[in-house]
Design a protein around this motif. Structure first.
Motif, PDB file in Angstrom:
ATOM      1  N   GLU A 130       0.919  -0.736   0.092  1.00 27.86           N
ATOM      2  CA  GLU A 130      -0.264  -0.053   0.594  1.00 27.86           C
ATOM      3  C   GLU A 130       0.977   0.979   0.053  1.00 27.86           C
ATOM      4  O   GLU A 130       1.697   1.090   0.899  1.00 27.86           O
ATOM      5  CB  GLU A 130      -0.893  -0.220   1.375  1.00 27.86           C
ATOM      6  N   ASP A 152      -9.947  -0.279   3.476  1.00 27.65           N
ATOM      7  CA  ASP A 152      -9.039  -0.002   2.173  1.00 27.65           C
ATOM      8  C   ASP A 152      -9.432  -1.110   1.223  1.00 27.65           C
ATOM      9  O   ASP A 152      -9.960  -1.980   1.512  1.00 27.65           O
ATOM     10  CB  ASP A 152      -7.621  -0.542   2.130  1.00 27.65           C
ATOM     11  N   GLY A 171      -0.651  -3.611   3.944  1.00 29.05           N
ATOM     12  CA  GLY A 171      -0.662  -2.432   4.099  1.00 29.05           C
ATOM     13  C   GLY A 171      -1.763  -2.162   5.390  1.00 29.05           C
ATOM     14  O   GLY A 171      -0.878  -3.572   6.550  1.00 29.05           O
TER      15      GLY A 171
END
Length: 239
Positions: A30, A71, A58
């Motif tokens: 990420e 996310d 991430g």
């Protein structure tokens, strides 16, 4: 002859550097903070076109108020029958981070979801070969991760089934259902106090078919080699 050797070497080095630089390692991390699908800010998973994307790594942040973000990542599913996504085998985050995984079309319509993997407790798996993803066509989709309780919703309600007993989390994979399931995601229902680091293992996913643009430095090296060869050929023609 000496000039030819030098120019050939320059061309070989320039082209090699221009094509092999920054080879994609297969695991995408990420960049900054990936947006959620509601905001329209899903982060595109990039790499060398056609190369396997084996994982997304991430971090989900959590606030003092107990609300955890979600996310969203835009992925290219090249082999729908082999597609899978799983956080199993990774011990992530804070408060045990009971994850949820969701797959959406680019227009925000729900495709499939999983809360708990049957073999790993609180982690999530969308397995390969399930009926919801096997029938898809290769293309771009949005993969969403959130903490348990922070679930996608539309103007008609929750997109995927909600469980009301407050004890048992489902271990199967589920498609959209009810009035909310027929509509595109527009919000999240509920909150979660779970977050932190995560790793989503993938199969059937590659970097998209649009070739990556070389960095300026490597592009320059490739062009330098090409120009050197052109200059050599021009001089040979004049001779």
């Amino acid at each position: 002859m000496r000039k030819f050797s030098m120019l050939g070497a320059a061309l070989a080095v320039g082209l090699a550097l221009g094509t092999s630089h920054a080879a994609f390692a297969g695991s995408y991390t990420e960049v900054g903070d990936a947006g959620d699908i509601v905001s329209g800010a899903a982060q595109m998973v990039t790499g060398n076109a056609g190369e396997t994307v084996s994982a997304i790594k991430g971090m989900l942040g959590s606030s003092a108020g107990g609300t955890t973000e979600a996310d969203a990542f835009e992925i290219y599913i090249s082999s729908p029958t082999k597609f899978s996504a799983s956080t199993a085998g990774f011990t992530p985050g804070s408060n045990s981070f009971d994850s949820q995984l969701f797959l959406f079309s680019l227009d925000g319509k729900g495709i499939v979801a999983n809360d708990d993997d049957a073999s790993s407790g609180s982690q999530s798996t969308i397995p390969a070969g399930n009926s919801f993803t096997s029938a898809l066509t290769p293309g771009y989709y949005i993969l969403l991760i959130s903490g348990n309780g922070n679930s996608p919703a539309s103007t008609g309600g929750l997109i995927f089934p909600s469980w009301t007993d407050g004890v048992t989390d489902p271990t199967g994979v589920y498609g959209p259902t009810g009035p909310g399931g027929a509509l595109a995601i527009s919000s999240f229902g509920g909150t979660s106090n779970e977050g932190g680091a995560y790793s989503i293992t993938l199969t059937g996913v590659t970097a998209g078919p649009v070739a990556a643009v070389p960095e300026p430095g490597t592009l320059g090296l490739g062009l330098l080699g090409g120009l050197a060869l052109m200059a050599y050929r021009r001089r040979r023609g004049q001779q």
